[in-house]
Motif scaffolding. Structure first.
Motif, PDB file in Angstrom:
ATOM      1  N   ARG A  60       6.913   6.631 -19.713  1.00 43.04           N
ATOM      2  CA  ARG A  60       7.276   5.246 -19.410  1.00 43.04           C
ATOM      3  C   ARG A  60       6.050   4.520 -18.866  1.00 43.04           C
ATOM      4  NH1 ARG A  60      13.079   5.394 -16.305  1.00 43.04           N
ATOM      5  NH2 ARG A  60      12.494   3.198 -15.973  1.00 43.04           N
ATOM      6  N   ALA A  61       5.308   3.900 -19.733  1.00 45.13           N
ATOM      7  CA  ALA A  61       4.152   3.107 -19.319  1.00 45.13           C
ATOM      8  C   ALA A  61       4.658   1.726 -18.941  1.00 45.13           C
ATOM      9  CB  ALA A  61       3.118   3.040 -20.432  1.00 45.13           C
ATOM     10  N   GLU A  62       5.160   1.581 -17.719  1.00 49.87           N
ATOM     11  CA  GLU A  62       5.737   0.318 -17.300  1.00 49.87           C
ATOM     12  C   GLU A  62       5.389   0.024 -15.844  1.00 49.87           C
ATOM     13  OE1 GLU A  62      10.199   0.847 -16.150  1.00 49.87           O
ATOM     14  OE2 GLU A  62       9.857   2.096 -17.937  1.00 49.87           O
ATOM     15  N   THR A  63       5.379  -1.238 -15.529  1.00 46.40           N
ATOM     16  CA  THR A  63       5.128  -1.672 -14.154  1.00 46.40           C
ATOM     17  C   THR A  63       6.433  -1.510 -13.383  1.00 46.40           C
ATOM     18  OG1 THR A  63       3.466  -3.231 -14.921  1.00 46.40           O
ATOM     19  CG2 THR A  63       4.371  -3.594 -12.721  1.00 46.40           C
ATOM     20  N   PHE A  64       6.558  -0.386 -12.706  1.00 47.10           N
ATOM     21  CA  PHE A  64       7.843  -0.002 -12.118  1.00 47.10           C
ATOM     22  C   PHE A  64       8.024  -0.562 -10.712  1.00 47.10           C
ATOM     23  CE2 PHE A  64      11.083   2.729 -10.337  1.00 47.10           C
ATOM     24  CZ  PHE A  64      11.952   2.928 -11.402  1.00 47.10           C
ATOM     25  N   SER A  65       7.029  -0.393  -9.851  1.00 44.40           N
ATOM     26  CA  SER A  65       7.156  -0.819  -8.448  1.00 44.40           C
ATOM     27  C   SER A  65       6.018  -1.755  -8.086  1.00 44.40           C
ATOM     28  CB  SER A  65       7.116   0.407  -7.515  1.00 44.40           C
ATOM     29  OG  SER A  65       8.138   1.308  -7.804  1.00 44.40           O
ATOM     30  N   ILE A  66       6.293  -3.042  -8.118  1.00 45.04           N
ATOM     31  CA  ILE A  66       5.297  -4.044  -7.770  1.00 45.04           C
ATOM     32  C   ILE A  66       6.012  -5.162  -7.005  1.00 45.04           C
ATOM     33  CG2 ILE A  66       3.802  -5.870  -8.704  1.00 45.04           C
ATOM     34  CD1 ILE A  66       2.479  -3.210  -8.795  1.00 45.04           C
ATOM     35  N   GLY A  67       5.324  -5.749  -6.037  1.00 48.54           N
ATOM     36  CA  GLY A  67       5.899  -6.864  -5.298  1.00 48.54           C
ATOM     37  C   GLY A  67       6.707  -6.430  -4.091  1.00 48.54           C
ATOM     38  N   ARG A  68       7.248  -7.447  -3.367  1.00 44.51           N
ATOM     39  CA  ARG A  68       7.955  -7.185  -2.121  1.00 44.51           C
ATOM     40  C   ARG A  68       9.354  -6.625  -2.355  1.00 44.51           C
ATOM     41  NH1 ARG A  68       7.504  -8.653   3.059  1.00 44.51           N
ATOM     42  NH2 ARG A  68       5.753 -10.035   2.621  1.00 44.51           N
ATOM     43  N   ASN A  69      10.023  -7.104  -3.394  1.00 44.53           N
ATOM     44  CA  ASN A  69      11.431  -6.766  -3.592  1.00 44.53           C
ATOM     45  C   ASN A  69      11.571  -5.563  -4.529  1.00 44.53           C
ATOM     46  OD1 ASN A  69      12.654  -8.912  -1.990  1.00 44.53           O
ATOM     47  ND2 ASN A  69      11.846 -10.294  -3.569  1.00 44.53           N
ATOM     48  N   LEU A  70      11.856  -4.422  -3.936  1.00 40.94           N
ATOM     49  CA  LEU A  70      12.104  -3.211  -4.698  1.00 40.94           C
ATOM     50  C   LEU A  70      13.610  -3.076  -4.884  1.00 40.94           C
ATOM     51  CD1 LEU A  70       9.696  -0.751  -2.829  1.00 40.94           C
ATOM     52  CD2 LEU A  70       9.244  -1.986  -4.954  1.00 40.94           C
ATOM     53  N   ASP A  71      14.041  -2.995  -6.121  1.00 39.37           N
ATOM     54  CA  ASP A  71      15.468  -2.885  -6.421  1.00 39.37           C
ATOM     55  C   ASP A  71      15.975  -1.526  -5.926  1.00 39.37           C
ATOM     56  OD1 ASP A  71      17.989  -2.676  -7.475  1.00 39.37           O
ATOM     57  OD2 ASP A  71      17.416  -3.349  -9.484  1.00 39.37           O
ATOM     58  N   PRO A  72      16.962  -1.483  -5.005  1.00 43.69           N
ATOM     59  CA  PRO A  72      17.492  -0.201  -4.518  1.00 43.69           C
ATOM     60  C   PRO A  72      17.991   0.703  -5.641  1.00 43.69           C
ATOM     61  CG  PRO A  72      18.251  -1.974  -3.110  1.00 43.69           C
ATOM     62  CD  PRO A  72      17.563  -2.617  -4.286  1.00 43.69           C
ATOM     63  N   ASP A  73      18.547   0.102  -6.699  1.00 46.07           N
ATOM     64  CA  ASP A  73      19.012   0.919  -7.815  1.00 46.07           C
ATOM     65  C   ASP A  73      17.855   1.624  -8.509  1.00 46.07           C
ATOM     66  OD1 ASP A  73      21.656   0.267  -7.382  1.00 46.07           O
ATOM     67  OD2 ASP A  73      21.610  -1.465  -8.743  1.00 46.07           O
ATOM     68  N   LYS A  74      16.711   0.950  -8.593  1.00 42.41           N
ATOM     69  CA  LYS A  74      15.542   1.585  -9.210  1.00 42.41           C
ATOM     70  C   LYS A  74      14.963   2.661  -8.290  1.00 42.41           C
ATOM     71  CE  LYS A  74      12.786  -0.551 -11.949  1.00 42.41           C
ATOM     72  NZ  LYS A  74      11.733  -1.420 -12.529  1.00 42.41           N
ATOM     73  N   VAL A  75      15.099   2.454  -6.981  1.00 40.45           N
ATOM     74  CA  VAL A  75      14.671   3.491  -6.032  1.00 40.45           C
ATOM     75  C   VAL A  75      15.469   4.763  -6.270  1.00 40.45           C
ATOM     76  CG1 VAL A  75      14.670   4.142  -3.598  1.00 40.45           C
ATOM     77  CG2 VAL A  75      13.886   1.867  -4.274  1.00 40.45           C
ATOM     78  N   LEU A  76      16.789   4.624  -6.389  1.00 41.75           N
ATOM     79  CA  LEU A  76      17.632   5.789  -6.647  1.00 41.75           C
ATOM     80  C   LEU A  76      17.353   6.379  -8.023  1.00 41.75           C
ATOM     81  CD1 LEU A  76      21.030   4.541  -5.173  1.00 41.75           C
ATOM     82  CD2 LEU A  76      19.386   6.083  -4.111  1.00 41.75           C
ATOM     83  N   GLU A  77      17.087   5.507  -8.988  1.00 36.09           N
ATOM     84  CA  GLU A  77      16.803   5.974 -10.347  1.00 36.09           C
ATOM     85  C   GLU A  77      15.562   6.850 -10.382  1.00 36.09           C
ATOM     86  OE1 GLU A  77      15.337   4.203 -14.684  1.00 36.09           O
ATOM     87  OE2 GLU A  77      15.743   2.837 -13.028  1.00 36.09           O
ATOM     88  N   ILE A  78      14.461   6.359  -9.801  1.00 30.69           N
ATOM     89  CA  ILE A  78      13.222   7.138  -9.864  1.00 30.69           C
ATOM     90  C   ILE A  78      13.344   8.425  -9.047  1.00 30.69           C
ATOM     91  CG2 ILE A  78      12.041   6.042  -7.898  1.00 30.69           C
ATOM     92  CD1 ILE A  78      10.443   7.026 -11.270  1.00 30.69           C
ATOM     93  N   GLY A  79      14.138   8.376  -7.956  1.00 27.17           N
ATOM     94  CA  GLY A  79      14.354   9.586  -7.171  1.00 27.17           C
ATOM     95  C   GLY A  79      15.103  10.644  -7.947  1.00 27.17           C
TER      96      GLY A  79
END
Length: 847
Positions: free
Chosen positions: A308-327
């Motif tokens: 996944r060559a994507e900009t996953f975590s950038i900026g102040r607002n980290l989506d909690p769902d994406k936090v759980l997803e990457i975990g």
């Protein structure tokens, strides 16, 4: 897929480490390829590590490179625009190396509006890794609450660094679970309501906003911090029992090193470790940088493994769902937030459980009632293995617990019977240590237990010394004098072997008027100050100097050296062990002790014999000095004198010696002991002596010891690492040595030869003192390796065969064999068979 990652040192010390790596790499290239100006050009990024291939638990693969930008956070903030340009150049450099995704570590992701500007100008996707970092902190908090058995709404969590990207996302995740939060923010002009509105309105009742850390110290015990400035929290102000999950770098706890307080824990909370199912490149010797990976680096790896060559975590607002997803994806690939560490040192579950008492509800009672409730709770609790280790670590000796855990010897036994010890799972272990000779009758001998129980049930008197004559103690003295060799006629009772030695030192001094005592090299007589002064092993003595003066060491088993000392110097007494037990089970040459006795008589030197380990049947005679007809002036006993159930020591001497030392009205009370000479210990000792004689244990020890020694010699004869099997009766020692001499130096030379460059010449030009220290270090490492080899026998006997052994105090390459004297032939055969198996398995080091 290939990733690149830009890290930076988070402290001046780590920056020096980066400089060291850079110097090492450039010097190696210079020495190997010859001087080239380009080698020493200024670099934007410094090489750190290349991951040739990473293979996850799922079989997915990726590769990557990690480069350092040699700037601390403070330096980066001081020139943010220039640093942004350097980051952009670094991404281009990594892209040129084939990176399809670039991860930004620490401040490299903060510079440029938390990476937004970097992402806009980057030729490939970039990620800060903050989502997986947040997940690691979240899982750490969740695990802490589980271990402490507290519900989310019971204990408020202080979030240090709100509303930073990590803290904001973490807060949302915790609030959705029902946690109560104290949100510590910067003291800015931003209205609190505006800060609050960053969270869903339904959670506002669960939070408290504050800009004053001082208010948190008195209210909170559990913290999670992820500020961009660091150094926010003073560890000395934290409440006892506090746990701080320090998620991001720089550290929010203001300490360069792990705080010395034992009642708090600082956890490196934004890290993940790869399981054994994950491999990093060409791993060798189980060495790979797989533990405590910063979340930002780990996220970059996980995305590459997922292609996944994507900009996953950038900026102040980290989506909690994406936090759980990457975990969840990370765990699928074998990356987990546990085990934890603190300043790089591992934190086990028990370290957290040790703080559990701070989270228990304390009843509103008087202080006395509260204390009583606590003590009752301790007494009545069903202590687990972990509880016992935790209490020992907290309140007795933490290093001992760590050592035993390292050797897989951290057993906790709840029952002992005969030759067996039983743990809480019901596993039986054959005890070949037997309290270092305390348990000649085995664990909890019936005869001694019956005698003690009957005496206590009959309300027998105990502490009556010096106000009356203790009856049982007088009987014990009578029995001992009857059994003792020579003309011994007086007994002083104490509580241990080392106290018995202390009493002997004072008797010798008082009787002769001469404080000088000769003792043998490699001897062991105890660890109290006097006994230590006549113990011939420097490792026990060196930290307690100055010891008693007038103590002279003589070589072991060298009668000429002894005669020289006793004839040319004014010596009051000589102390000897019949067999040097802790010294490595060394038996002196036949006839040596008779010569020692003769020289003592010629020079009018008191002969003091330490029978603390060898006495009471251990060597095949009731007293080991009987083997050569030795008649001591003073003799010391302890260990198995009471069957191992009651502390007792005894110092026997002739009537002549006692009279000279204490035989006047002014002197007869010069040496006393509160607990020594009590009736209860005497009852135990009398019954123990009776049982030893009834069972004829000296004869059994002689016969079984000879069989034991012969069988061990037979099964180990083809293993060169078994140096010697020696001893007498059931006091045996197995000396084990696998030679590592010059091995470390050979390793260093091999690396110096194989690595690019001329490191042999570089070594020649190290300062003399540096090379001298390195030589000493290498020699000591080689010695330690030999000791480690021996300890593996102890570990394997315990883990694979449930047999307990240990090394001697003076020699870590000698395994002591001192089982209860009641050991059976079948148990001896079991040990011999197990030891043969261990030798065969350890023989892998031979071929």
């Amino acid at each position: 897929m290939k990733f690149g990652f830009i890290a930076h040192p988070t402290s001046p010390d780590l920056k020096r480490y980066v400089k060291m790596l850079d110097l090492f790499e450039r010097t190696s290239t210079d020495q190997n390829d010859g001087y080239d100006r380009k080698i020493w050009d200024k670099k934007n990024l410094i090489s750190f590590m290349d991951f040739a291939r990473i293979r996850s638990a799922t079989g997915a693969e990726c590769e990557g490179v990690v480069r350092y930008m040699p700037l601390t956070a403070k330096e980066m903030l001081g020139s943010a625009r220039e640093v942004q340009q350097r980051i952009n150049r670094g991404i281009i450099e990594l892209t040129a190396e084939g990176a399809q995704l670039v991860g930004l570590g620490g401040f490299t992701s903060i510079i440029g509006k938390r990476g937004l500007q970097t992402a806009e100008s980057s030729p490939v996707p970039v990620t800060s890794g903050n989502s997986l970092t947040t997940y690691a902190g979240y899982k750490a908090l969740d695990q802490i609450f589980q271990w402490l058995n507290i519900t989310p709404n019971k204990e408020p969590v202080c979030i240090v660094g709100y509303p930073g990207s990590i803290c904001l996302s973490l807060s949302k995740l915790l609030l959705s679970r029902g946690f109560r939060l104290d949100l510590l923010h910067r003291n800015t002009s931003t209205p609190k309501q505006q800060l609050l509105e960053l969270l869903p309105r339904k959670y506002h009742g669960q939070v408290r906003l504050t800009a004053d850390i001082e208010t948190c110290y008195s209210r909170n015990r559990i913290y999670a911090g992820a500020t961009s400035s660091g150094g926010i929290v003073d560890p000395d102000k934290l409440l006892p029992g506090s746990i701080f999950i320090d998620i991001a770098l720089p550290r929010d706890v203001a300490a360069d090193k792990r705080p010395t307080r034992k009642d708090i824990i600082i956890i490196d909370g934004g890290c993940l470790s790869a399981s054994s199912a994950v491999t990093f490149g060409g791993e060798s010797l189980n060495i790979a940088i797989k533990q405590q990976l910063n979340g930002c680096l780990a996220e970059t790896m996980i995305l590459a493994l997922e292609n996944r060559a994507e900009t996953f975590s950038i900026g102040r607002n980290l989506d909690p769902d994406k936090v759980l997803e990457i975990g969840e994806i990370a765990e699928k690939h074998g990356f987990y937030a546990y085990p934890f560490s603190s300043y790089g040192e591992r934190i086990e579950k028990q370290h957290v459980l040790n703080l559990s008492r701070y989270y228990q509800d304390i009843p509103a009672e008087t202080s006395n009632q509260s204390d009583l409730a606590y003590i009752n709770g301790v007494i009545n609790s069903k202590a687990s293995h972990a509880d016992t280790l935790g209490r020992h670590s907290n309140y007795i000796n933490p290093m001992m617990v760590d050592f035993l855990k390292l050797q897989h010897c951290d057993h906790v036994f709840i029952k002992g019977q005969g030759t067996q010890l039983i743990n809480e799972q019901g596993d039986h272990y054959l005890d070949m240590v037997a309290g270092y000779g305390c348990l000649n009758l085995g664990h909890n001998p019936l005869a001694v237990r019956k005698a003690l129980t009957q005496y206590l049930e009959n309300h027998g008197s105990n502490f009556i010394q010096y106000v009356s004559i203790p009856e049982q103690t007088a009987k014990l003295a009578d029995a001992l004098i009857h059994l003792a060799p020579g003309k011994l006629q007086r007994v002083f009772f104490s509580n241990s072997g080392t106290e018995a030695v202390e009493a002997a030192i004072k008797i010798a001094n008082a009787a002769t008027g001469n404080p000088t005592i000769a003792y043998l090299e490699n001897s062991y007589h105890g660890k109290t100050l006097g006994a230590l002064s006549i113990t011939g092993r420097e490792k026990h003595r060196k930290h307690f100097q100055p010891l008693l003066p007038h103590c002279i060491q003589v070589p072991f088993a060298d009668i000429d050296a002894l005669r020289t000392v006793l004839t040319q110097q004014d010596i009051g007494a000589l102390i000897v062990e019949i067999i040097q037990g802790e010294g490595g089970v060394h038996v002196p040459p036949e006839g040596y002790l008779q010569q020692v006795q003769a020289v003592c008589k010629e020079t009018n030197t008191l002969l003091m014999v330490d029978e603390i380990q060898t006495g009471l049947g251990r060597t095949g005679r009731m007293f080991a000095c009987e083997w050569e007809g030795i008649e001591p002036d003073v003799m010391m006993l302890s260990k198995s004198l009471s069957g191992g159930l009651i502390p007792i020591g005894a110092t026997l001497c002739t009537a002549q010696v006692w009279d000279r030392a204490y035989g006047t009205s002014d002197r007869f009370l010069l040496h006393t002991s509160t607990f020594g000479g009590g009736n209860l210990a005497a009852v135990a000792a009398l019954s123990a002596l009776q049982a030893i004689l009834e069972q004829d244990l000296p004869k059994h020890a002689l016969e079984m010891g000879a069989y034991f020694k012969a069988e061990l010699t037979q099964v180990t004869k083809n293993y060169p690492f078994i140096i010697d099997i020696r001893g007498k009766g059931l006091m045996l020692g197995i000396e084990i040595s696998h030679d590592f001499e010059n091995g470390v130096e050979a390793c260093a030379r091999e690396f110096a030869t194989r690595l690019p460059g001329d490191w042999h010449t570089t070594y020649k030009f190290l300062p003399d003192d540096v090379r001298s220290h390195l030589q000493l270090a290498m020699a000591r490492i080689e010695q330690t390796l030999s000791e480690m080899f021996c300890m593996k026998f102890v570990t394997k006997l315990g883990m694979d065969h449930k047999i307990l052994t240990f090394v001697t105090a003076n020699s870590s390459t000698v395994i002591r064999i001192q089982p209860p004297l009641i050991i059976s032939k079948d148990e001896v055969d079991h040990f011999v068979s197990a030891f043969a198996t261990v030798c065969e398995e350890m023989g892998t080091f031979l071929n």
